[in-house]
Scaffold this motif. Structure first.
Motif, mmCIF file in Angstrom:
data_model
loop_
_atom_site.group_PDB
_atom_site.id
_atom_site.type_symbol
_atom_site.label_atom_id
_atom_site.label_comp_id
_atom_site.label_asym_id
_atom_site.label_seq_id
_atom_site.Cartn_x
_atom_site.Cartn_y
_atom_site.Cartn_z
ATOM 1 N N ASN A 1 12.049 13.631 -2.000
ATOM 2 C CA ASN A 1 11.661 14.585 -3.034
ATOM 3 C C ASN A 1 10.149 14.657 -3.235
ATOM 4 O O ASN A 1 9.682 15.310 -4.162
ATOM 5 N N GLY A 2 9.382 13.953 -2.399
ATOM 6 C CA GLY A 2 7.927 13.972 -2.510
ATOM 7 C C GLY A 2 7.372 12.976 -3.502
ATOM 8 O O GLY A 2 6.189 13.015 -3.827
ATOM 9 N N ASN A 3 8.195 12.040 -3.987
ATOM 10 C CA ASN A 3 7.755 11.044 -4.965
ATOM 11 C C ASN A 3 7.318 9.759 -4.292
ATOM 12 O O ASN A 3 7.648 9.490 -3.138
ATOM 13 N N GLN A 4 6.594 8.946 -5.047
ATOM 14 C CA GLN A 4 6.160 7.632 -4.583
ATOM 15 C C GLN A 4 7.386 6.775 -4.278
ATOM 16 O O GLN A 4 8.377 6.819 -4.993
ATOM 17 N N ARG B 1 11.843 0.048 -0.826
ATOM 18 C CA ARG B 1 11.967 1.089 0.198
ATOM 19 C C ARG B 1 10.847 0.960 1.231
ATOM 20 O O ARG B 1 11.067 1.147 2.431
ATOM 21 N N ALA B 2 9.639 0.626 0.784
ATOM 22 C CA ALA B 2 8.525 0.415 1.718
ATOM 23 C C ALA B 2 8.799 -0.789 2.615
ATOM 24 O O ALA B 2 8.468 -0.778 3.799
ATOM 25 N N THR B 3 9.439 -1.814 2.054
ATOM 26 C CA THR B 3 9.816 -2.985 2.844
ATOM 27 C C THR B 3 10.848 -2.604 3.900
ATOM 28 O O THR B 3 10.720 -2.974 5.075
ATOM 29 N N GLY B 4 11.862 -1.853 3.506
ATOM 30 C CA GLY B 4 12.866 -1.385 4.469
ATOM 31 C C GLY B 4 12.246 -0.531 5.551
ATOM 32 O O GLY B 4 12.588 -0.647 6.729
ATOM 33 N N ARG B 5 11.304 0.319 5.166
ATOM 34 C CA ARG B 5 10.604 1.175 6.120
ATOM 35 C C ARG B 5 9.815 0.328 7.117
ATOM 36 O O ARG B 5 9.842 0.567 8.313
ATOM 37 N N TYR B 6 9.120 -0.688 6.622
ATOM 38 C CA TYR B 6 8.321 -1.553 7.491
ATOM 39 C C TYR B 6 9.206 -2.262 8.521
ATOM 40 O O TYR B 6 8.922 -2.220 9.719
ATOM 41 N N GLN C 1 0.813 -1.213 0.000
ATOM 42 C CA GLN C 1 0.000 0.000 0.000
ATOM 43 C C GLN C 1 0.849 1.267 0.000
ATOM 44 O O GLN C 1 0.508 2.233 -0.683
ATOM 45 N N GLU C 2 1.931 1.301 0.768
ATOM 46 C CA GLU C 2 2.761 2.513 0.813
ATOM 47 C C GLU C 2 3.528 2.725 -0.487
ATOM 48 O O GLU C 2 3.874 3.855 -0.814
ATOM 49 N N SER C 3 3.763 1.663 -1.258
ATOM 50 C CA SER C 3 4.448 1.813 -2.541
ATOM 51 C C SER C 3 3.459 1.918 -3.708
ATOM 52 O O SER C 3 3.870 2.052 -4.851
ATOM 53 N N SER C 4 2.174 1.899 -3.412
ATOM 54 C CA SER C 4 1.143 2.004 -4.451
ATOM 55 C C SER C 4 0.961 3.463 -4.874
ATOM 56 O O SER C 4 1.485 4.375 -4.228
ATOM 57 N N LEU D 1 3.751 12.774 5.039
ATOM 58 C CA LEU D 1 3.247 14.113 4.769
ATOM 59 C C LEU D 1 1.728 14.098 4.743
ATOM 60 O O LEU D 1 1.114 13.077 4.497
ATOM 61 N N LEU D 2 1.130 15.267 4.972
ATOM 62 C CA LEU D 2 -0.312 15.393 4.825
ATOM 63 C C LEU D 2 -0.631 15.576 3.345
ATOM 64 O O LEU D 2 -0.050 16.414 2.675
ATOM 65 N N ARG D 3 -1.545 14.777 2.831
ATOM 66 C CA ARG D 3 -1.866 14.772 1.408
ATOM 67 C C ARG D 3 -2.426 16.116 0.956
ATOM 68 O O ARG D 3 -2.149 16.597 -0.123
ATOM 69 N N TRP D 4 -3.260 16.752 1.768
ATOM 70 C CA TRP D 4 -3.974 17.953 1.343
ATOM 71 C C TRP D 4 -3.356 19.226 1.859
ATOM 72 O O TRP D 4 -4.001 20.250 1.890
#
Length: 145
Positions: free
Chosen positions: A88-91, A96-101, A66-69, A141-144
């Motif tokens: 840089n604000g990119n997906q 990287r999501a696995t490392g973060r988890y 989900q975090e890499s989606s 980050l906050l999306r909105w």
């Protein structure tokens, strides 16, 4: 567009929502496995070990996929308008999501289950274990904003 970092209470709320979702999914899957398991897995120790590994895998895949989606967030983060980005604000990538988890899990285990992470502060500068997002070069980050 200005950048606004997700604060502690938004992160806590997202973690609570994700925790409830994962708890329900994991319990259903474990119930089905125990109910339909073979005689070998019916031994208590075999079921406990298999269940523990399965819970880790389910949780890892839930967060990493989900975090890499394109949504860049788990269901709990989406509900509170939080996204996970690289510096840089990119997906972020699945790796990287696995490392973060797993960095997050190590931090939680090290602190005996206490989940306390906020923007960079004095504690984070002194205790490197708090910096799991930084080890993976990610932001919440906050999306909105």
């Amino acid at each position: 567009m200005s950048v606004q970092y997700a604060g502690f209470w938004k992160r806590f709320g997202a973690a609570l929502i994700d925790g409830i979702i994962l708890y329900i999914v994991e319990r259903i899957i474990i119930f089905v496995l125990i109910f339909f398991s073979t005689a070998i897995l019916r031994r208590a120790q075999g079921v406990e070990v298999f269940s523990s590994v399965l819970i880790i895998v389910i949780s890892w895949l839930y967060y990493a996929f989900q975090e890499s989606s394109p949504q860049q967030a788990t269901l709990g983060k989406q509900a509170l308008g939080i996204i996970v980005t690289d510096l840089n604000g990119n997906q972020i990538s699945f790796g990287r999501a696995t490392g973060r988890y797993f960095s997050k899990r190590m931090s939680e285990k090290f602190l005996d289950g206490i989940f306390c992470h906020s923007e960079r502060n004095e504690v984070e500068r002194r205790i490197p274990i708090f910096r799991y997002g930084w080890r993976c070069n990610t932001w919440l980050l906050l999306r909105w904003a």
